[in-house]
Scaffold this motif. Sequence first.
Motif, PDB file in Angstrom:
ATOM      1  N   THR A  78       6.874   7.538   9.189  1.00 57.63           N
ATOM      2  CA  THR A  78       6.860   6.449   8.628  1.00 57.63           C
ATOM      3  C   THR A  78       7.671   5.928  10.053  1.00 57.63           C
ATOM      4  O   THR A  78       8.665   6.397  10.367  1.00 57.63           O
ATOM      5  CB  THR A  78       6.638   6.147   7.808  1.00 57.63           C
ATOM      6  OG1 THR A  78       7.750   5.947   7.516  1.00 57.63           O
ATOM      7  CG2 THR A  78       5.396   6.246   6.360  1.00 57.63           C
ATOM      8  N   ASP A  79       7.775   4.278  10.532  1.00 58.98           N
ATOM      9  CA  ASP A  79       8.804   3.952  11.042  1.00 58.98           C
ATOM     10  C   ASP A  79       9.791   3.432  10.344  1.00 58.98           C
ATOM     11  O   ASP A  79      11.072   2.228  10.526  1.00 58.98           O
ATOM     12  CB  ASP A  79       8.036   2.544  11.704  1.00 58.98           C
ATOM     13  CG  ASP A  79       7.560   2.113  11.346  1.00 58.98           C
ATOM     14  OD1 ASP A  79       7.298   1.485  10.113  1.00 58.98           O
ATOM     15  OD2 ASP A  79       6.791   0.940  11.391  1.00 58.98           O
ATOM     16  N   SER A  87       4.318   1.719   8.644  1.00 59.85           N
ATOM     17  CA  SER A  87       3.571   1.743   9.862  1.00 59.85           C
ATOM     18  C   SER A  87       4.097   3.643  10.023  1.00 59.85           C
ATOM     19  O   SER A  87       4.657   4.015  10.479  1.00 59.85           O
ATOM     20  CB  SER A  87       3.496   1.491  10.877  1.00 59.85           C
ATOM     21  OG  SER A  87       3.566   0.418  10.893  1.00 59.85           O
ATOM     22  N   ARG A 120      -1.645   7.382   4.688  1.00 65.14           N
ATOM     23  CA  ARG A 120      -1.552   6.556   5.763  1.00 65.14           C
ATOM     24  C   ARG A 120      -1.169   5.184   5.419  1.00 65.14           C
ATOM     25  O   ARG A 120      -1.287   3.953   4.336  1.00 65.14           O
ATOM     26  CB  ARG A 120      -2.801   6.819   6.635  1.00 65.14           C
ATOM     27  CG  ARG A 120      -3.138   7.855   6.854  1.00 65.14           C
ATOM     28  CD  ARG A 120      -3.990   7.964   7.933  1.00 65.14           C
ATOM     29  NE  ARG A 120      -4.920   8.736   7.879  1.00 65.14           N
ATOM     30  CZ  ARG A 120      -4.635  10.054   8.278  1.00 65.14           C
ATOM     31  NH1 ARG A 120      -3.295  10.211   8.619  1.00 65.14           N
ATOM     32  NH2 ARG A 120      -5.294  11.405   8.396  1.00 65.14           N
ATOM     33  N   ASP A 121       0.365   4.426   6.552  1.00 64.04           N
ATOM     34  CA  ASP A 121       0.242   3.326   5.768  1.00 64.04           C
ATOM     35  C   ASP A 121       0.707   3.116   4.995  1.00 64.04           C
ATOM     36  O   ASP A 121       0.427   2.215   4.002  1.00 64.04           O
ATOM     37  CB  ASP A 121       0.081   2.392   6.417  1.00 64.04           C
ATOM     38  CG  ASP A 121      -0.383   2.666   8.396  1.00 64.04           C
ATOM     39  OD1 ASP A 121      -0.329   2.922   9.188  1.00 64.04           O
ATOM     40  OD2 ASP A 121      -2.088   2.285   8.418  1.00 64.04           O
TER      41      ASP A 121
END
Length: 100
Positions: A64-65, A28, A45-46
């Motif tokens: 991102t994570d 994410s 994105r993602d």
Amino acid sequence: MRTRAVLVSLIAAGSMLGVAAPAQAAASGDVVVFSTEAQPLDVYRDPAGCRQLPTVAHVLTNQTDGPVRIYGNPFCLGPSLVVQPGYGTHVPGGAGSFSA
């Protein structure tokens, strides 16, 4: 005949690796790639799976994570460099790729 046996073995090993690898959730957030001052940023994105870097890519930032892996080829194979969330790195131009 030997070439065919090697090819069949590589395909079988690759399919087993695909089955044995755990499913990985998509990251994410954004992966942002700077190429040149004359171009807008490339924003992924993602991101999920293997993504080829722009031909003139220069810097990648991981927003991102999860970790992002940088490869020197367009197939996300072989040695890689891991970029942790919140960090960035210079990337190889030409035919590099990344996976998140």
